[in-house]
Design an enzyme around this catalytic site. Structure first.
Site, PDB file in Angstrom:
ATOM      1  N   HIS A  46       0.819  -1.204   0.000  1.00 28.32           N
ATOM      2  CA  HIS A  46       0.000   0.000   0.000  1.00 28.32           C
ATOM      3  C   HIS A  46       0.861   1.265   0.000  1.00 28.32           C
ATOM      4  O   HIS A  46       0.379   2.344   0.331  1.00 28.32           O
ATOM      5  CB  HIS A  46      -0.948  -0.017   1.202  1.00 28.32           C
ATOM      6  CG  HIS A  46      -2.032  -1.037   1.054  1.00 28.32           C
ATOM      7  ND1 HIS A  46      -1.791  -2.383   1.149  1.00 28.32           N
ATOM      8  CD2 HIS A  46      -3.346  -0.902   0.792  1.00 28.32           C
ATOM      9  CE1 HIS A  46      -2.922  -3.047   0.962  1.00 28.32           C
ATOM     10  NE2 HIS A  46      -3.881  -2.173   0.739  1.00 28.32           N
ATOM     11  N   ASP A 175      -2.802  -2.723  12.665  1.00 31.61           N
ATOM     12  CA  ASP A 175      -3.281  -2.373  11.322  1.00 31.61           C
ATOM     13  C   ASP A 175      -3.608  -3.676  10.626  1.00 31.61           C
ATOM     14  O   ASP A 175      -2.715  -4.396  10.187  1.00 31.61           O
ATOM     15  CB  ASP A 175      -2.195  -1.592  10.579  1.00 31.61           C
ATOM     16  CG  ASP A 175      -2.589  -1.243   9.147  1.00 31.61           C
ATOM     17  OD1 ASP A 175      -3.729  -1.521   8.748  1.00 31.61           O
ATOM     18  OD2 ASP A 175      -1.741  -0.674   8.426  1.00 31.61           O
ATOM     19  N   MET A 176      -4.880  -4.003  10.543  1.00 31.19           N
ATOM     20  CA  MET A 176      -5.239  -5.323  10.016  1.00 31.19           C
ATOM     21  C   MET A 176      -6.438  -5.250   9.075  1.00 31.19           C
ATOM     22  O   MET A 176      -7.375  -4.483   9.285  1.00 31.19           O
ATOM     23  CB  MET A 176      -5.567  -6.290  11.150  1.00 31.19           C
ATOM     24  CG  MET A 176      -6.742  -5.895  12.021  1.00 31.19           C
ATOM     25  SD  MET A 176      -7.158  -7.149  13.274  1.00 31.19           S
ATOM     26  CE  MET A 176      -7.891  -8.437  12.235  1.00 31.19           C
ATOM     27  N   TRP A 227     -15.074 -17.458  10.338  1.00 34.17           N
ATOM     28  CA  TRP A 227     -16.370 -16.780  10.469  1.00 34.17           C
ATOM     29  C   TRP A 227     -16.267 -15.490  11.271  1.00 34.17           C
ATOM     30  O   TRP A 227     -17.037 -14.563  11.068  1.00 34.17           O
ATOM     31  CB  TRP A 227     -17.407 -17.714  11.101  1.00 34.17           C
ATOM     32  CG  TRP A 227     -16.956 -18.333  12.393  1.00 34.17           C
ATOM     33  CD1 TRP A 227     -17.130 -17.837  13.640  1.00 34.17           C
ATOM     34  CD2 TRP A 227     -16.230 -19.550  12.558  1.00 34.17           C
ATOM     35  NE1 TRP A 227     -16.562 -18.654  14.584  1.00 34.17           N
ATOM     36  CE2 TRP A 227     -16.006 -19.731  13.943  1.00 34.17           C
ATOM     37  CE3 TRP A 227     -15.750 -20.531  11.675  1.00 34.17           C
ATOM     38  CZ2 TRP A 227     -15.319 -20.821  14.462  1.00 34.17           C
ATOM     39  CZ3 TRP A 227     -15.078 -21.630  12.187  1.00 34.17           C
ATOM     40  CH2 TRP A 227     -14.861 -21.765  13.572  1.00 34.17           C
ATOM     41  N   LYS A 228     -15.288 -15.419  12.180  1.00 32.65           N
ATOM     42  CA  LYS A 228     -15.140 -14.203  12.990  1.00 32.65           C
ATOM     43  C   LYS A 228     -14.709 -13.021  12.134  1.00 32.65           C
ATOM     44  O   LYS A 228     -15.203 -11.901  12.296  1.00 32.65           O
ATOM     45  CB  LYS A 228     -14.135 -14.451  14.118  1.00 32.65           C
ATOM     46  CG  LYS A 228     -14.585 -15.510  15.109  1.00 32.65           C
ATOM     47  CD  LYS A 228     -13.543 -15.747  16.185  1.00 32.65           C
ATOM     48  CE  LYS A 228     -14.005 -16.833  17.151  1.00 32.65           C
ATOM     49  NZ  LYS A 228     -12.996 -17.111  18.210  1.00 32.65           N
ATOM     50  N   GLY A 308       3.430  -3.162  15.745  1.00 37.83           N
ATOM     51  CA  GLY A 308       3.986  -1.834  15.490  1.00 37.83           C
ATOM     52  C   GLY A 308       5.393  -1.637  16.005  1.00 37.83           C
ATOM     53  O   GLY A 308       6.057  -0.658  15.627  1.00 37.83           O
TER      54      GLY A 308
END
Length: 347
Positions: A46, A175-176, A227-228, A308
């Site tokens: 990114h 950051d996910m 599923w979570k 981080g």
């Protein structure tokens, strides 16, 4: 194949490329800095890798290089803006700074943004809030690019979620994406000719795979936590669309433009010392992180680190030794900086 490029050279070349795409000097300078920092921090997917794709979207009319955030409504500690399809980075930086200012005034600041574009590395804005001394929370609702659990077709976004803690001995920043690997990360591994470290999705035959190219073809990325992850993604979508009074992922699907064009985002800044003094809160954080990092590693070569903690070291290394960038991407950015916008290839 990848190469190393000096931080300042990469930043200046991206700035020129963005100005050739129609951004004014201030926006191009800001966006180039963020793209370069993201790559320097190890988030190539990114960072610089996104520049040709961003310029492709400008050419398609999916990004308005002159778009600015416009205040729609203000209620106490909360503000809502229309991004007018402006560059996602400059729109998100503006909203981050507004959330920080509101938190300075009220203890908490909530800023929502509709009709904006891809913000690139989501962690940028959580980091910015933490560096200002605030707890930061931000997320985005994207078009569908991930299957709900139990489905074999994309029906929900991977909706990146970020949260940061302003620990003075090193910010802790999550950051996910809601997928095990974001599509940008799949591209990084594919360009490098590498397999993923862990299975990241399914191939077209429904087999779990670590082959990034096969996952890109099937578009069946694996939700984080099965599923979570897909459930979390849906909830983030619903809340972002409501608070921003903007498009949900389903609305983006219906419009069919892609890559977050017209999406909704949320930025929350919180004073961490609302109910406790700074010294005691910082001590709590240090103790908690120390205990987490002292856990016995499964592989002694890789000590445990909180999210981080490695970012600052990676940026320092990149500044000293050059920023890693794919050779194909670098050649495209250089050509665009010289005025050749037709060279863009986002395959």
């Amino acid at each position: 194949m990848s190469t190393k490029v000096g931080f300042d050279i990469l930043e200046n070349t991206i700035r020129k490329a963005l100005m050739n795409a129609g951004l004014n000097e201030d926006k191009a300078t800001l966006c180039a800095r963020i793209h370069t920092e993201s790559s320097a921090d190890g988030v190539e997917s990114h960072g610089a890798n996104r520049v040709p794709r961003f310029i492709d979207y400008v050419k398609k009319g999916w990004v308005n290089p002159k778009g600015e955030p416009e205040l729609v409504c203000q209620k106490g500690l909360a503000e809502n803006y229309d991004g007018n399809l402006g560059p996602g980075i400059s729109n998100a930086i503006f909203c981050t700074d507004r959330a920080i200012k509101l938190a300075n005034e009220h203890g908490i600041g909530l800023v929502t943004l509709k009709n904006t574009t891809h913000w690139m590395r989501g962690g940028t804005y959580a980091w910015r809030m933490a560096e200002s001394g605030k707890i930061g929370i931000s997320w985005i609702a994207t078009e569908s690019c991930m299957p709900m659990w139990g489905s074999d077709e994309p029906s929900v976004g991977n909706n990146p979620f970020c949260m940061a803690v302003p620990r003075e001995n090193g910010e802790i920043v999550l950051d996910m994406a809601m997928s095990q690997y974001a599509y940008g990360k799949l591209g990084v591994y594919r360009l490098a000719g590498k397999k993923l470290p862990y299975p990241g999705g399914f191939d077209e035959n429904g087999n779990l795979t670590s082959d990034p190219g096969e996952i890109e073809k099937s578009r069946r990325i694996l939700p984080t936590g099965y599923w979570k992850g897909s459930s979390f993604a849906l909830i983030l979508d619903l809340v972002a669309a409501a608070l921003a009074n903007g498009r949900s992922g389903a609305d983006l699907d219906d419009e069919g433009r892609g890559s977050c064009t017209g999406c909704s985002q949320v930025f929350i800044a919180i004073d961490p010392y609302l109910f406790g003094d700074k010294k005691s809160i910082q001590e709590k954080w240090d103790y908690r992180v120390e205990r987490a990092d002292s856990a016995h590693p499964s592989d002694p070569k890789y000590p445990v680190k909180s999210p981080g903690e490695g970012t600052i070291e990676r940026r320092k290394y990149s500044i000293e030794n050059g920023v890693n960038i794919d050779e194909k991407i670098w050649s495209q950015i250089q050509a665009i900086a010289e005025g050749d916008l037709d060279i863009v290839d986002i395959s």
